[in-house]
Design a protein around this motif. Structure first.
Motif, short mmCIF file in Angstrom:
data_model
loop_
_atom_site.label_atom_id
_atom_site.label_comp_id
_atom_site.label_asym_id
_atom_site.label_seq_id
_atom_site.Cartn_x
_atom_site.Cartn_y
_atom_site.Cartn_z
N THR A 1 0.84 -1.20 0.00
CA THR A 1 0.00 0.00 0.00
C THR A 1 0.88 1.24 0.00
O THR A 1 2.08 1.19 0.30
CB THR A 1 -0.91 0.04 1.24
OG1 THR A 1 -0.09 0.20 2.42
CG2 THR A 1 -1.73 -1.24 1.37
N ALA A 2 0.26 2.38 -0.30
CA ALA A 2 0.99 3.64 -0.27
C ALA A 2 1.54 3.92 1.12
O ALA A 2 2.63 4.49 1.28
CB ALA A 2 0.09 4.77 -0.74
N ALA B 1 4.92 2.26 1.57
CA ALA B 1 5.84 2.49 0.47
C ALA B 1 7.29 2.42 0.92
O ALA B 1 7.64 2.92 2.00
CB ALA B 1 5.56 3.84 -0.18
N GLU C 1 3.82 3.94 -7.95
CA GLU C 1 3.34 2.55 -7.88
C GLU C 1 3.89 1.77 -9.05
O GLU C 1 3.83 2.21 -10.20
CB GLU C 1 1.82 2.49 -7.90
CG GLU C 1 1.26 1.06 -7.78
CD GLU C 1 -0.25 1.00 -7.73
OE1 GLU C 1 -0.80 -0.07 -7.43
OE2 GLU C 1 -0.89 2.04 -7.99
N THR D 1 3.29 -1.73 -10.91
CA THR D 1 2.29 -2.79 -11.01
C THR D 1 2.75 -3.87 -11.97
O THR D 1 2.98 -3.60 -13.15
CB THR D 1 0.94 -2.22 -11.48
OG1 THR D 1 0.52 -1.19 -10.60
CG2 THR D 1 -0.12 -3.32 -11.55
#
Length: 210
Positions: free
Chosen positions: A69-70, A73, A201, A203
């Motif tokens: 999750t942020a 990070a 992010e 991915t």
């Protein structure tokens, strides 16, 4: 004692006997049809096991962890405490598929790497570029890698430009890919005494296998 029957009585008895015999014949035919009906079955079973797919990251190429999750990070290490207009700074981030992953993956262009949040006045006055697998993550070697993402500023958005692959290991972690983040301050509009924070992010998407 012998029973004397009239001709009509004898005829009626004969008819009854014949009716019973005829019924017996019909039942016999029916039983024969039932006995001739055979059936047999075969059964087949399918088992379907799902693959495992998980991305993990590291800021030093040695200690890997999940940053899902942020709020979790990974903290990239830029030499960026006292940036000035026109200055460019660099930070490495390694990504790989973990040891439990059983299929390959890819980080796709258009939605593989992007900014999810940023704050500070200079978010609009700083640009970035991400290189995959350079010789080193520094001013001299960053561009030896493949440019896979870029942004004219640090505002929220997707910056991926090129796809790159991630390979799963065989019972071990996959081959890591070094991502070198290059961030540059604007020459003209860079604001003094500002703290800018940005979260990217990365991915990865699993690749179907035959």
């Amino acid at each position: 004692m012998t029973e004397n029957r009239t001709p009509e009585q004898k005829t009626t008895r004969r008819r009854k006997v014949q009716a019973v015999l005829a019924g017996g014949l019909v039942l016999g035919v029916g039983a024969a049809v039932t006995l001739a009906a055979w059936n047999d079955s075969e059964f087949a079973e399918g088992l379907f096991g799902s693959a495992s797919f998980n991305l993990e990251g590291s800021t030093d190429g040695s200690d890997y962890d999940e940053h899902d999750t942020a709020a979790e990070a990974a903290q990239l290490t830029f030499a960026a405490d006292n940036m000035t207009p026109g200055q460019t700074v660099y930070a490495p981030f390694y990504v790989r598929l973990d040891a439990d992953t059983t299929i390959n993956g890819t980080v796709e262009a258009s939605d593989g790497i992007g900014v999810v949040s940023s704050s500070g006045e200079n978010a609009d006055h700083m640009s970035y570029e991400v290189y995959a697998d350079p010789d080193n993550c520094n001013a001299a070697d960053a561009s030896s890698g493949t440019s896979v993402a870029s942004g004219a500023d640090l505002s929220t958005g997707i910056g991926s430009t090129t796809t790159f692959d991630l390979t799963a290991g065989d019972g071990a972690a996959g081959t890591p890919v070094l991502l070198c983040f290059e961030v540059s301050a604007s020459d003209d509009d860079f604001v003094q005494a500002d703290t800018t924070e940005v979260i990217w992010e990365v991915t990865a998407t699993s690749v179907d296998t035959p």
